[in-house]
Design a protein around this motif. Structure first.
Motif, PDB file in Angstrom:
ATOM      1  N   VAL A 128      13.806  -7.650  55.217  1.00 39.23           N
ATOM      2  CA  VAL A 128      12.513  -7.021  54.935  1.00 39.23           C
ATOM      3  C   VAL A 128      12.624  -6.164  53.681  1.00 39.23           C
ATOM      4  N   TRP A 129      11.655  -6.366  52.775  1.00 33.26           N
ATOM      5  CA  TRP A 129      11.523  -5.524  51.586  1.00 33.26           C
ATOM      6  C   TRP A 129      10.271  -4.669  51.753  1.00 33.26           C
ATOM      7  N   PRO A 130      10.420  -3.363  51.916  1.00 35.02           N
ATOM      8  CA  PRO A 130       9.247  -2.494  51.999  1.00 35.02           C
ATOM      9  C   PRO A 130       8.493  -2.500  50.665  1.00 35.02           C
ATOM     10  N   PRO A 131       7.279  -1.931  50.617  1.00 40.38           N
ATOM     11  CA  PRO A 131       6.559  -1.850  49.338  1.00 40.38           C
ATOM     12  C   PRO A 131       7.418  -1.178  48.264  1.00 40.38           C
ATOM     13  N   LEU A 132       7.508  -1.829  47.138  1.00 43.40           N
ATOM     14  CA  LEU A 132       8.395  -1.361  46.065  1.00 43.40           C
ATOM     15  C   LEU A 132       7.671  -0.374  45.165  1.00 43.40           C
ATOM     16  N   VAL A 133       8.345   0.705  44.814  1.00 45.24           N
ATOM     17  CA  VAL A 133       7.787   1.674  43.868  1.00 45.24           C
ATOM     18  C   VAL A 133       8.426   1.500  42.490  1.00 45.24           C
ATOM     19  N   ALA A 134       9.471   0.688  42.429  1.00 42.86           N
ATOM     20  CA  ALA A 134      10.127   0.380  41.161  1.00 42.86           C
ATOM     21  C   ALA A 134      10.703  -1.024  41.269  1.00 42.86           C
ATOM     22  N   TYR A 135      10.901  -1.643  40.117  1.00 42.00           N
ATOM     23  CA  TYR A 135      11.423  -3.006  40.130  1.00 42.00           C
ATOM     24  C   TYR A 135      12.900  -2.969  40.546  1.00 42.00           C
ATOM     25  N   PRO A 136      13.280  -3.704  41.591  1.00 44.54           N
ATOM     26  CA  PRO A 136      14.681  -3.686  42.042  1.00 44.54           C
ATOM     27  C   PRO A 136      15.572  -4.489  41.100  1.00 44.54           C
ATOM     28  N   GLY A 137      16.681  -3.911  40.718  1.00 46.96           N
ATOM     29  CA  GLY A 137      17.575  -4.562  39.769  1.00 46.96           C
ATOM     30  C   GLY A 137      18.561  -5.486  40.441  1.00 46.96           C
ATOM     31  N   LEU A 138      18.175  -6.730  40.610  1.00 44.57           N
ATOM     32  CA  LEU A 138      19.075  -7.733  41.170  1.00 44.57           C
ATOM     33  C   LEU A 138      19.702  -8.537  40.036  1.00 44.57           C
ATOM     34  N   SER A 139      20.981  -8.784  40.147  1.00 42.87           N
ATOM     35  CA  SER A 139      21.646  -9.634  39.164  1.00 42.87           C
ATOM     36  C   SER A 139      21.266 -11.091  39.421  1.00 42.87           C
ATOM     37  N   GLU A 140      21.587 -11.970  38.479  1.00 40.30           N
ATOM     38  CA  GLU A 140      21.302 -13.389  38.670  1.00 40.30           C
ATOM     39  C   GLU A 140      22.082 -13.966  39.846  1.00 40.30           C
ATOM     40  N   THR A 141      23.286 -13.438  40.061  1.00 41.05           N
ATOM     41  CA  THR A 141      24.079 -13.885  41.211  1.00 41.05           C
ATOM     42  C   THR A 141      23.386 -13.521  42.519  1.00 41.05           C
ATOM     43  N   ALA A 142      22.872 -12.292  42.599  1.00 37.49           N
ATOM     44  CA  ALA A 142      22.173 -11.850  43.811  1.00 37.49           C
ATOM     45  C   ALA A 142      20.876 -12.630  44.018  1.00 37.49           C
ATOM     46  N   LYS A 143      20.175 -12.947  42.925  1.00 35.16           N
ATOM     47  CA  LYS A 143      18.953 -13.747  43.038  1.00 35.16           C
ATOM     48  C   LYS A 143      19.264 -15.148  43.569  1.00 35.16           C
ATOM     49  N   THR A 144      20.369 -15.714  43.104  1.00 35.15           N
ATOM     50  CA  THR A 144      20.774 -17.037  43.590  1.00 35.15           C
ATOM     51  C   THR A 144      21.087 -16.984  45.080  1.00 35.15           C
ATOM     52  N   ASP A 145      21.791 -15.926  45.479  1.00 38.61           N
ATOM     53  CA  ASP A 145      22.100 -15.773  46.903  1.00 38.61           C
ATOM     54  C   ASP A 145      20.832 -15.604  47.737  1.00 38.61           C
TER      55      ASP A 145
END
Length: 206
Positions: A128-145
């Motif tokens: 679960v991702w609650p409402p975001l107040v800032a853009y979360p910094g995910l790396s490309e590796t984390a996005k792939t996962d």
């Protein structure tokens, strides 16, 4: 003596008539009892047949409730990109409101190791991702996962706002756009177009 003899003679037909009536009544009662037992057996057979016919329908209708259950564990992001003061605790409380046995596991870091540990946990299938107040910094590796996690049939839930829309577009390659409409929000059809739910907003009464 003549009177007594006559009286005795008159009693015999009366007794014979009474015996005949009694025998007839007994036969009628036996016949009625037999008819009742036969109908009772038939009624029971009909009831059993009806119950057998309804049973599959009830089983089908209740199979979802009998075989499904609410998730027992979830992960929820509680890092700097969400409002932990007002929203994270409230959301966790709402999740457990009617499912008090559900364990809400919080994680605060978005580094590759933490994200991978969350997504590769085989005992938890909901993120679960609650409402975001800032853009979360995910790396490309984390996005792939994260894409692999969703593709494997796990659940990724975004409690939306405009930052979440951009985040989903970047991670999953969507082309979602902000299409703001004034309330009542249950009549907002922007998320149900070309789906089985597209006519629902117009059918729900005010």
């Amino acid at each position: 003596p003549i009177f007594t003899k006559g009286h005795s003679t008159m009693e015999r037909p009366s007794l014979r008539l009474l015996n005949t009536v009694s025998a007839s009544l007994a036969l009628c009662l036996l016949a009625l009892a037999g008819w009742h037992m036969q109908n009772r057996s038939t009624h029971f057979e009909l009831f059993s047949s009806s119950a057998a016919a309804v049973a599959p329908q009830q089983t089908t209708e209740l199979s979802f409730l009998q075989t499904s259950k609410f998730v027992d564990q979830i992960y929820m992001y509680a890092g700097l990109a969400v409002d932990n003061k007002h929203e994270t605790g409230f959301i966790a409380k709402e999740i457990r409101k009617h499912n008090y046995q559900t364990v809400v596991r919080l994680f605060t870091s978005l580094d590759d190791a933490t994200v991978r540990a969350v997504l590769w946990d085989s005992s938890v299938h909901c993120l679960v991702w609650p409402p975001l107040v800032a853009y979360p910094g995910l790396s490309e590796t984390a996005k792939t996962d994260l894409r692999a996690y969703a593709a494997a049939g796990n659940n990724v839930i975004f409690l939306g706002n405009y930052v979440a829309v951009q985040f989903m577009n970047d991670v999953f390659g969507f082309q979602l756009t902000d299409d703001y409409q004034n309330g009542p929000y249950y009549r907002n059809d922007r998320n149900v177009r070309n789906t089985p739910f597209q006519f629902l907003p117009s059918r729900i009464e005010q």
